[in-house]
Design an enzyme around this catalytic site. Structure first.
Site, mmCIF file in Angstrom:
data_model
loop_
_atom_site.group_PDB
_atom_site.id
_atom_site.type_symbol
_atom_site.label_atom_id
_atom_site.label_comp_id
_atom_site.label_asym_id
_atom_site.label_seq_id
_atom_site.Cartn_x
_atom_site.Cartn_y
_atom_site.Cartn_z
ATOM 1 C CB THR A 1 -3.856 27.806 -44.770
ATOM 2 O OG1 THR A 1 -3.245 26.839 -45.639
ATOM 3 C CG2 THR A 1 -5.363 27.666 -44.854
ATOM 4 C CG ASP A 2 0.328 31.268 -42.097
ATOM 5 O OD1 ASP A 2 0.147 30.530 -41.105
ATOM 6 O OD2 ASP A 2 0.221 32.498 -42.042
ATOM 7 C CG PHE A 3 4.361 27.990 -40.579
ATOM 8 C CD1 PHE A 3 4.535 29.259 -41.085
ATOM 9 C CD2 PHE A 3 4.796 27.733 -39.282
ATOM 10 C CE1 PHE A 3 5.126 30.259 -40.331
ATOM 11 C CE2 PHE A 3 5.389 28.726 -38.525
ATOM 12 C CZ PHE A 3 5.544 29.989 -39.052
ATOM 13 C CB THR A 4 0.456 29.852 -37.773
ATOM 14 O OG1 THR A 4 -0.446 30.552 -38.643
ATOM 15 C CG2 THR A 4 1.809 30.546 -37.822
#
Lengths: 148, 148, 148, 148
Positions: A27-30
């Protein structure tokens, strides 16, 4: 009978299906899955389809004079829907075409029935010195069985 | 009865065991598994142990006023043996201690019976604003069941 | 005079400093940098310190009978503060000890003056067959110059 | 005058150029750069082009009612030549088209003058709830300056 662990997915009518779990690392920060993570998931699907077809990295390394490898030459990617942490996705892989040193695959990642991402992938068989080559006949025959 | 896919591993006597496959993405140019990949494998083990204990990221996000999360505060890592492409490894995770906002886990990655890597991991429960806090009682009780 | 690109960081009084940018790939769904990303940042710092000291992977590969490599044997990690997307961090690396096949390094990641993460790292020099060995004298001397 | 660190690359005549170093983390057991690593390099190029154009993730997060983000919708990738450990590559990024919620970019990774990989990338501007939307006028104008 199912053995545990049952990690390499399943092949039915030439279609390989591999379940993958979404973890923190994907996953990423969004808040959703990073688009590059799908590229890794697609590779896992291709590797495990070849594994179930009986084509192992060790066989390739020992084939020919210098050893062989698969090299990805191109990918057309579509990202259709976001996926999120804890999702269980399935990677669907089908051999589309295979002649000489070239292999083409169609792949789709789904959550249940819902398509999440798609890839058209062009792979070349190469020697460890980087030259396109054919698979040895025994491995070629195993690959052929995947083209339905 | 085993359901397919069977992705989250198994808990027996407080020990969680998760099988993981080594793919291209996990290796580096020296031919073996990149040490940073083991850090990702350890995280998968912790996530799936919590999942089987009934502690989901969604429960955490909705808990307290601002939502809760687990944050890794420290890890002591030992890399004992190399692992290579196609290996099936197992991640073994055990809850060692748990008081207030602090959780300690002992983890080991094995190939068959052979230890490959070990980790002592210190995790904190924090609010989404970053302050240490306790788990809500219902989740606390689920975690407690893992301490045998 | 500074050349562009200026990618390998700088050494001053035995301390190597490497700036790194936080990108999408380094973050996770909790909105901050994934703890495993710091492990990659620490490795970049060690690689570039060796690079500036004149120790290249190609030199190692061609050294000895089978080639040499560095293998990480252990890491003690502390995660002190969260980092986020767009942050510019610096990786600080210092050679702490070096005898025979063993090298010890102390590393710290900072945002400005603020410590974000710390690592004590134990590295071994090994032959490509996995046996601990010494560095060739020429490379040993280059490493020695880093111990201030 | 050049400031150190000089991490975000440079824009000249609408072309953004970002140098990136190949580290352990970017390679795989075949000895060369993993194809998925190029996907990460391309994303760094796009992020830093926007950064130099004055479009920051924080501006986006605070824009509109729910915040905005860029989402990759599609990528056509070609992998032309292998890259290896220690290589310094450059990521070249050019805005090709931009209307409403859609942005198209052409990217190339080179080693010196030699093309290594290419990408055609389709990006959408979306609200944090996932709906396509336009950029606020101030950010739109900054993006427009990149279309030469």
């Amino acid at each position: 009978m199912t053995q545990w662990p049952d990690l390499a997915g399943r092949i039915q009518d030439g279609l390989h299906v591999l379940p993958v779990r979404v973890y923190y690392e994907d996953t990423d920060f969004t808040g959703i899955v990073y688009h590059g993570a799908f590229v890794r998931f697609f590779e896992r699907g291709r590797s495990d389809m070849l594994r179930l077809a009986g084509i192992h990295h060790a066989d390739l390394r020992d084939a020919g004079e210098s050893g062989l490898a698969f090299a990805v030459r191109g990918m057309d990617l579509e990202f259709l829907k976001p996926a999120t942490i804890d999702d269980v996705l399935t990677v669907h892989t089908r051999l589309v075409d295979h002649r000489g040193a070239r292999i083409e695959l169609a792949q789709e990642i789904r959550r249940g029935e819902e398509p999440i991402a798609r890839a058209q992938v062009r792979v070349a068989v190469i020697t460890m010195r980087g030259r396109p080559t054919r698979l040895p006949k025994a491995l070629e025959a195993r690959l052929q069985r995947l083209s339905v």
